[in-house]
Write an enzyme that holds these catalytic residues in place. Structure first.
Site, PDB file in Angstrom:
ATOM      1  N   TYR A  58     -10.082   4.234  11.475  1.00 45.05           N
ATOM      2  CA  TYR A  58      -8.946   3.311  11.350  1.00 45.05           C
ATOM      3  C   TYR A  58      -8.681   2.646  12.707  1.00 45.05           C
ATOM      4  O   TYR A  58      -8.390   3.321  13.693  1.00 45.05           O
ATOM      5  CB  TYR A  58      -7.674   4.023  10.878  1.00 45.05           C
ATOM      6  N   LEU A 206      -0.213   3.396  -4.663  1.00 44.40           N
ATOM      7  CA  LEU A 206       0.429   2.201  -5.220  1.00 44.40           C
ATOM      8  C   LEU A 206      -0.617   1.132  -5.528  1.00 44.40           C
ATOM      9  O   LEU A 206      -0.284  -0.037  -5.704  1.00 44.40           O
ATOM     10  CB  LEU A 206       1.464   1.653  -4.230  1.00 44.40           C
ATOM     11  N   LYS A 214       3.994  -6.660  -6.320  1.00 42.52           N
ATOM     12  CA  LYS A 214       3.801  -7.510  -5.144  1.00 42.52           C
ATOM     13  C   LYS A 214       2.884  -8.705  -5.436  1.00 42.52           C
ATOM     14  O   LYS A 214       3.049  -9.772  -4.879  1.00 42.52           O
ATOM     15  CB  LYS A 214       3.206  -6.656  -4.022  1.00 42.52           C
TER      16      LYS A 214
HETATM   17  N1  NAP Z   1      -9.678   8.589   2.142  1.00 50.64           N
HETATM   18  C1  NAP Z   1      -9.921   7.325   1.944  1.00 50.64           C
HETATM   19  O1  NAP Z   1     -11.063   6.904   1.747  1.00 50.64           O
HETATM   20  C2  NAP Z   1      -8.773   6.369   1.955  1.00 50.64           C
HETATM   21  C3  NAP Z   1      -8.933   5.051   1.494  1.00 50.64           C
HETATM   22  C4  NAP Z   1      -7.833   4.208   1.501  1.00 50.64           C
HETATM   23  C5  NAP Z   1      -6.609   4.680   1.953  1.00 50.64           C
HETATM   24  N2  NAP Z   1      -6.484   5.959   2.415  1.00 50.64           N
HETATM   25  C6  NAP Z   1      -5.207   6.507   2.905  1.00 50.64           C
HETATM   26  O2  NAP Z   1      -4.190   6.194   2.000  1.00 50.64           O
HETATM   27  C7  NAP Z   1      -3.148   5.483   2.663  1.00 50.64           C
HETATM   28  C8  NAP Z   1      -2.497   4.576   1.685  1.00 50.64           C
HETATM   29  O3  NAP Z   1      -3.452   3.659   1.208  1.00 50.64           O
HETATM   30  P1  NAP Z   1      -3.164   2.136   0.872  1.00 50.64           P
HETATM   31  O4  NAP Z   1      -2.512   1.469   2.004  1.00 50.64           O
HETATM   32  O5  NAP Z   1      -4.441   1.608   0.358  1.00 50.64           O
HETATM   33  O6  NAP Z   1      -2.248   2.282  -0.373  1.00 50.64           O
HETATM   34  P2  NAP Z   1      -0.878   2.069  -1.045  1.00 50.64           P
HETATM   35  O7  NAP Z   1       0.152   2.918  -0.410  1.00 50.64           O
HETATM   36  O8  NAP Z   1      -1.219   2.215  -2.467  1.00 50.64           O
HETATM   37  O9  NAP Z   1      -0.563   0.548  -0.823  1.00 50.64           O
HETATM   38  C9  NAP Z   1       0.040  -0.030   0.267  1.00 50.64           C
HETATM   39  C10 NAP Z   1       0.629  -1.313  -0.281  1.00 50.64           C
HETATM   40  O10 NAP Z   1       1.741  -0.979  -1.075  1.00 50.64           O
HETATM   41  C11 NAP Z   1       2.842  -1.798  -0.706  1.00 50.64           C
HETATM   42  N3  NAP Z   1       4.002  -0.919  -0.707  1.00 50.64           N
HETATM   43  C12 NAP Z   1       4.167   0.244  -0.050  1.00 50.64           C
HETATM   44  N4  NAP Z   1       5.371   0.786  -0.320  1.00 50.64           N
HETATM   45  C13 NAP Z   1       5.973  -0.057  -1.170  1.00 50.64           C
HETATM   46  C14 NAP Z   1       7.223  -0.041  -1.827  1.00 50.64           C
HETATM   47  N5  NAP Z   1       8.098   0.954  -1.634  1.00 50.64           N
HETATM   48  N6  NAP Z   1       7.521  -1.065  -2.656  1.00 50.64           N
HETATM   49  C15 NAP Z   1       6.645  -2.071  -2.828  1.00 50.64           C
HETATM   50  N7  NAP Z   1       5.427  -2.145  -2.247  1.00 50.64           N
HETATM   51  C16 NAP Z   1       5.105  -1.140  -1.425  1.00 50.64           C
HETATM   52  C17 NAP Z   1       2.584  -2.295   0.676  1.00 50.64           C
HETATM   53  O11 NAP Z   1       3.152  -3.548   0.729  1.00 50.64           O
HETATM   54  P3  NAP Z   1       3.455  -4.387   2.115  1.00 50.64           P
HETATM   55  O12 NAP Z   1       2.256  -5.227   2.296  1.00 50.64           O
HETATM   56  O13 NAP Z   1       4.654  -5.148   1.783  1.00 50.64           O
HETATM   57  O14 NAP Z   1       3.668  -3.404   3.210  1.00 50.64           O
HETATM   58  C18 NAP Z   1       1.069  -2.291   0.744  1.00 50.64           C
HETATM   59  O15 NAP Z   1       0.567  -3.545   0.296  1.00 50.64           O
HETATM   60  C19 NAP Z   1      -3.862   4.824   3.840  1.00 50.64           C
HETATM   61  O16 NAP Z   1      -3.014   4.453   4.898  1.00 50.64           O
HETATM   62  C20 NAP Z   1      -4.810   5.928   4.245  1.00 50.64           C
HETATM   63  O17 NAP Z   1      -4.127   6.911   5.008  1.00 50.64           O
HETATM   64  C21 NAP Z   1      -7.546   6.798   2.413  1.00 50.64           C
END
Ligand code: NAP
Length: 240
Positions: A58, A206, A214
């Protein structure tokens, strides 16, 4: 905030975790500066989140640096926060695992990494799984990491990885799981529920904002990844 067990470790982690994927990178419309990351971490901790998930890849290491630095600067919270990081599938040879873990620990600036996860399988290097797990167990023995986790491992590989471990066990499995992408329900989740002791950490819970309203056909995500303006992301921890 609800707190649940991380595997059978006795560690209590918040049901909602903070994902640090965006920290230090520019794939989400950044650059995502340190000041924002620190604010996000401070607010998360204030709200009861004590599980932070980062990875060596990251921001090419900068996310780990930001997480470690913020925890130090916020003062007095290290003992309450569980830091999870990951090493990519490209570095799963014995020596590479040891080197990568020590580098992550340096970037985080901590004595010990609470949870080290194998980010994805060594799928194109053909490293025998027991070679990797032997190195992970050495890291536990040497006090570099406390617990071992895997990520994006299919069930059969998770079982194989567990069978390589002599003194310890895998405590978590991090996989994509949300209302739209539910493959984990087919075999992984039933296995974890049956076995007990391995916590499912759901990534993109999400669906990167797709389930929050969104985006729409008129308002499609842009950028390298979904959504150009993300500033924070969460993980959902399943278990009791
Ligand atoms: N192990 C792996 O291979 C892998 C892969 C991907 C991710 N991850 C981990 O999982 C974490 C989360 O993944 P992600 O960022 O893909 O997923 P996510 O949490 O599903 O999505 C983040 C998105 O959700 C929106 N969001 C977050 N909270 C919200 C709320 N309360 N209301 C409305 N929209 C909301 C954000 O919008 P905004 O744009 O407005 O902020 C952002 O676009 C990563 O940071 C990482 O640590 C791991």
């Amino acid at each position: 905030m609800e707190y649940i067990n991380l595997g059978k470790t006795g560690l209590k982690i918040s049901r909602i975790g903070l994902g640090a994927w965006q920290f230090g990178g520019d794939a989400w419309g950044g650059p995502y500066e340190y000041g924002i990351a620190k604010e996000v971490i401070a607010k998360s901790v204030e709200l009861g989140i004590n599980f932070i998930d980062t990875a060596a890849v990251y921001g090419r290491g900068r996310s780990e640096e930001f997480v470690g630095r913020a925890i130090r600067e916020l003062g007095g919270i290290r003992d309450h926060v569980v830091i999870a990081t990951k090493i990519p599938g490209d570095w799963h040879r014995y020596d590479d695992v040891l080197k990568a873990a020590r580098r992550s620990r340096e970037r985080l600036g901590v004595d010990v990494i609470d949870l080290l996860q194998l980010h994805w399988p060594a799928c194109w290097h053909n490293v025998p799984i027991c070679e990797t797990m032997k190195a992970m167990e050495k890291l536990v023995d040497d006090g570099v990491i406390r617990y071992i986790g895997v990520s994006n491992y299919p069930l059969q590989l998770l079982e194989a990885a567990r069978s390589c471990l002599k003194k310890t066990d895998i405590v978590s499995s991090q996989n994509r799981y949300n209302l739209i992408e539910r493959d984990a329900e087919k075999e992984l989740l039933p296995y974890l529920q049956r076995e007990g002791g391995i916590t499912l950490i759901a990534w993109s819970p999400l669906a990167k904002g797709a389930v929050t309203g969104k985006y729409s056909p008129e308002n499609r995500p842009g950028g390298v990844t979904l959504g150009k303006t993300s500033r924070y992301s969460i993980l959902i921890i399943l278990g009791r």
